[in-house]
Write a protein that holds these residues in place. Structure first.
Motif, PDB file in Angstrom:
ATOM      1  N   ARG A   1      32.892 -24.693  53.236  1.00 24.49           N
ATOM      2  CA  ARG A   1      33.609 -23.476  53.885  1.00 24.49           C
ATOM      3  C   ARG A   1      32.696 -22.034  53.195  1.00 24.49           C
ATOM      4  O   ARG A   1      32.413 -21.186  54.117  1.00 24.49           O
ATOM      5  CB  ARG A   1      35.111 -23.418  53.660  1.00 24.49           C
ATOM      6  CG  ARG A   1      35.808 -24.332  54.369  1.00 24.49           C
ATOM      7  CD  ARG A   1      37.217 -24.270  53.749  1.00 24.49           C
ATOM      8  NE  ARG A   1      37.995 -23.139  54.500  1.00 24.49           N
ATOM      9  CZ  ARG A   1      38.414 -23.246  55.861  1.00 24.49           C
ATOM     10  NH1 ARG A   1      38.139 -24.175  56.586  1.00 24.49           N
ATOM     11  NH2 ARG A   1      38.986 -21.764  56.081  1.00 24.49           N
TER      12      ARG A   1
ATOM     13  N   HIS B   1      29.316 -22.028  54.923  1.00 22.80           N
ATOM     14  CA  HIS B   1      29.478 -21.757  56.431  1.00 22.80           C
ATOM     15  C   HIS B   1      29.876 -20.019  56.393  1.00 22.80           C
ATOM     16  O   HIS B   1      29.133 -19.469  57.288  1.00 22.80           O
ATOM     17  CB  HIS B   1      30.626 -22.490  56.951  1.00 22.80           C
ATOM     18  CG  HIS B   1      30.979 -22.006  58.348  1.00 22.80           C
ATOM     19  ND1 HIS B   1      29.997 -22.398  59.489  1.00 22.80           N
ATOM     20  CD2 HIS B   1      31.721 -21.295  58.834  1.00 22.80           C
ATOM     21  CE1 HIS B   1      30.405 -21.782  60.683  1.00 22.80           C
ATOM     22  NE2 HIS B   1      31.442 -21.094  60.349  1.00 22.80           N
ATOM     23  N   ARG B   2      30.557 -19.838  55.525  1.00 23.29           N
ATOM     24  CA  ARG B   2      30.882 -18.192  55.724  1.00 23.29           C
ATOM     25  C   ARG B   2      29.451 -17.386  55.316  1.00 23.29           C
ATOM     26  O   ARG B   2      29.080 -16.447  56.034  1.00 23.29           O
ATOM     27  CB  ARG B   2      31.947 -18.060  54.635  1.00 23.29           C
ATOM     28  CG  ARG B   2      32.432 -16.412  54.497  1.00 23.29           C
ATOM     29  CD  ARG B   2      32.789 -15.881  55.698  1.00 23.29           C
ATOM     30  NE  ARG B   2      33.134 -14.544  55.493  1.00 23.29           N
ATOM     31  CZ  ARG B   2      34.461 -14.072  55.252  1.00 23.29           C
ATOM     32  NH1 ARG B   2      35.370 -14.685  54.939  1.00 23.29           N
ATOM     33  NH2 ARG B   2      34.261 -12.437  55.006  1.00 23.29           N
TER      34      ARG B   2
ATOM     35  N   GLU C   1      26.472 -18.087  55.615  1.00 18.51           N
ATOM     36  CA  GLU C   1      25.636 -18.361  56.808  1.00 18.51           C
ATOM     37  C   GLU C   1      26.002 -17.428  58.050  1.00 18.51           C
ATOM     38  O   GLU C   1      25.162 -16.537  58.580  1.00 18.51           O
ATOM     39  CB  GLU C   1      25.514 -19.602  57.268  1.00 18.51           C
ATOM     40  CG  GLU C   1      24.327 -19.982  58.300  1.00 18.51           C
ATOM     41  CD  GLU C   1      23.933 -21.288  58.574  1.00 18.51           C
ATOM     42  OE1 GLU C   1      23.477 -21.419  59.753  1.00 18.51           O
ATOM     43  OE2 GLU C   1      24.267 -22.078  57.818  1.00 18.51           O
ATOM     44  N   THR C   2      27.196 -17.484  58.143  1.00 17.48           N
ATOM     45  CA  THR C   2      27.656 -16.584  59.301  1.00 17.48           C
ATOM     46  C   THR C   2      27.718 -15.046  58.839  1.00 17.48           C
ATOM     47  O   THR C   2      27.296 -14.502  59.780  1.00 17.48           O
ATOM     48  CB  THR C   2      29.406 -16.809  59.433  1.00 17.48           C
ATOM     49  OG1 THR C   2      29.437 -18.514  59.830  1.00 17.48           O
ATOM     50  CG2 THR C   2      29.804 -16.182  60.716  1.00 17.48           C
ATOM     51  N   ASP C   3      28.005 -14.739  57.645  1.00 18.01           N
ATOM     52  CA  ASP C   3      28.075 -13.342  57.317  1.00 18.01           C
ATOM     53  C   ASP C   3      26.426 -12.790  57.453  1.00 18.01           C
ATOM     54  O   ASP C   3      26.030 -11.912  57.787  1.00 18.01           O
ATOM     55  CB  ASP C   3      28.440 -12.984  55.981  1.00 18.01           C
ATOM     56  CG  ASP C   3      30.104 -13.129  56.083  1.00 18.01           C
ATOM     57  OD1 ASP C   3      30.482 -13.387  56.887  1.00 18.01           O
ATOM     58  OD2 ASP C   3      30.168 -13.200  54.739  1.00 18.01           O
TER      59      ASP C   3
ATOM     60  N   LYS D   1      23.783 -14.081  58.949  1.00 18.20           N
ATOM     61  CA  LYS D   1      23.318 -13.950  60.403  1.00 18.20           C
ATOM     62  C   LYS D   1      23.653 -12.697  60.925  1.00 18.20           C
ATOM     63  O   LYS D   1      23.236 -12.085  61.890  1.00 18.20           O
ATOM     64  CB  LYS D   1      23.893 -15.357  61.208  1.00 18.20           C
ATOM     65  CG  LYS D   1      22.835 -16.421  61.109  1.00 18.20           C
ATOM     66  CD  LYS D   1      23.598 -17.728  61.568  1.00 18.20           C
ATOM     67  CE  LYS D   1      22.658 -19.023  61.407  1.00 18.20           C
ATOM     68  NZ  LYS D   1      23.291 -20.162  62.108  1.00 18.20           N
ATOM     69  N   ARG D   2      24.926 -12.366  60.921  1.00 20.55           N
ATOM     70  CA  ARG D   2      25.543 -11.190  61.576  1.00 20.55           C
ATOM     71  C   ARG D   2      24.922 -10.051  61.011  1.00 20.55           C
ATOM     72  O   ARG D   2      24.705  -9.096  61.668  1.00 20.55           O
ATOM     73  CB  ARG D   2      27.121 -11.236  61.303  1.00 20.55           C
ATOM     74  CG  ARG D   2      27.974  -9.997  62.017  1.00 20.55           C
ATOM     75  CD  ARG D   2      29.310  -9.940  61.739  1.00 20.55           C
ATOM     76  NE  ARG D   2      29.483  -9.900  60.090  1.00 20.55           N
ATOM     77  CZ  ARG D   2      30.098 -10.395  59.238  1.00 20.55           C
ATOM     78  NH1 ARG D   2      30.736 -11.568  59.788  1.00 20.55           N
ATOM     79  NH2 ARG D   2      30.121 -10.060  57.999  1.00 20.55           N
TER      80      ARG D   2
ATOM     81  N   GLU E   1      16.296 -13.709  62.767  1.00 23.45           N
ATOM     82  CA  GLU E   1      17.232 -14.837  62.679  1.00 23.45           C
ATOM     83  C   GLU E   1      17.095 -15.352  61.082  1.00 23.45           C
ATOM     84  O   GLU E   1      16.309 -15.285  60.640  1.00 23.45           O
ATOM     85  CB  GLU E   1      17.434 -16.000  63.817  1.00 23.45           C
ATOM     86  CG  GLU E   1      17.675 -15.280  65.165  1.00 23.45           C
ATOM     87  CD  GLU E   1      17.621 -16.815  66.034  1.00 23.45           C
ATOM     88  OE1 GLU E   1      18.269 -17.597  65.652  1.00 23.45           O
ATOM     89  OE2 GLU E   1      16.816 -16.414  66.997  1.00 23.45           O
TER      90      GLU E   1
ATOM     91  N   LYS F   1      20.021  -9.109  53.787  1.00 22.68           N
ATOM     92  CA  LYS F   1      20.467 -10.580  53.319  1.00 22.68           C
ATOM     93  C   LYS F   1      21.288 -10.713  51.995  1.00 22.68           C
ATOM     94  O   LYS F   1      21.960 -11.240  51.682  1.00 22.68           O
ATOM     95  CB  LYS F   1      19.440 -11.657  53.468  1.00 22.68           C
ATOM     96  CG  LYS F   1      19.731 -12.910  52.934  1.00 22.68           C
ATOM     97  CD  LYS F   1      18.488 -13.884  53.192  1.00 22.68           C
ATOM     98  CE  LYS F   1      18.740 -15.495  52.625  1.00 22.68           C
ATOM     99  NZ  LYS F   1      18.917 -15.692  51.206  1.00 22.68           N
TER     100      LYS F   1
END
Length: 169
Positions: free
Chosen positions: A37, A40-41, A43-45, A47-48, A56, A134
């Motif tokens: 989790r 995933h968070r 990577e999502t943050d 990428k955003r 990317e 990043k």
């Protein structure tokens, strides 16, 4: 008065599994769920945050691999190992970055079957331009942990990775 500790999503999952798993299994499952989790968070943050900069995460990671490499070049095979990708995935990603002018491909002089990927000055500049974005996302994600706790967690995770054979090459 002691206050009940806060619970998270994983606590609810583990509660459901208490009848079919041992305490050791439950602890391992909880840790695995939380790591997935958080990954995933993160990577999502990231990428955003990178999206408005037109790059990317996979591209930045590939450029960073080349920046760290001697003479800013690696074989496609070395990139695959470093990035934990298949050779086909590396070929696809390198081709996309080559079109942007961020990397160039060349045959290895002593082995024409081997491809060397080199970072261009434009690729290095692009990577340096967005590294701070990043880094800021990473800092924000772990802000709830003290520097000491982050250091301790890093040590624990390093121990697991080393046990899995993940060594510096």
């Amino acid at each position: 008065m002691s206050q009940e500790p806060a619970t998270d999503y994983v606590d609810g999952v583990v509660d459901v599994l208490t009848q079919v798993h041992t305490p050791a299994e439950l602890e391992a499952k909880a840790l695995a769920y939380r790591l997935r989790r958080i990954a995933h968070r993160l990577e999502t943050d990231v990428k955003r945050e990178l999206a408005p900069h037109g790059i990317e995460l996979w591209a930045l990671e590939l450029l960073a691999c080349l920046l760290r490499a001697p003479e800013h070049r690696l074989t496609a095979s070395q990139l695959a190992t470093a990035m934990q990708l298949t050779s086909g995935a590396v070929t696809n990603r390198v081709a996309k970055l080559e079109v942007k002018g961020w990397v160039v491909r060349d045959f290895t002089p002593h082995d024409r079957r081997s491809v060397t990927v080199a970072l261009t000055p434009e690729g290095a500049e692009r990577a340096y331009d967005v590294f701070a974005v990043k880094t800021e996302a990473e800092l924000n994600l772990f802000a709830s942990l003290s520097a000491e706790d982050q250091h301790r967690l890093n040590g624990y995770l390093r121990t697991v990775l080393l046990a899995l054979g993940d060594r510096e090459t």
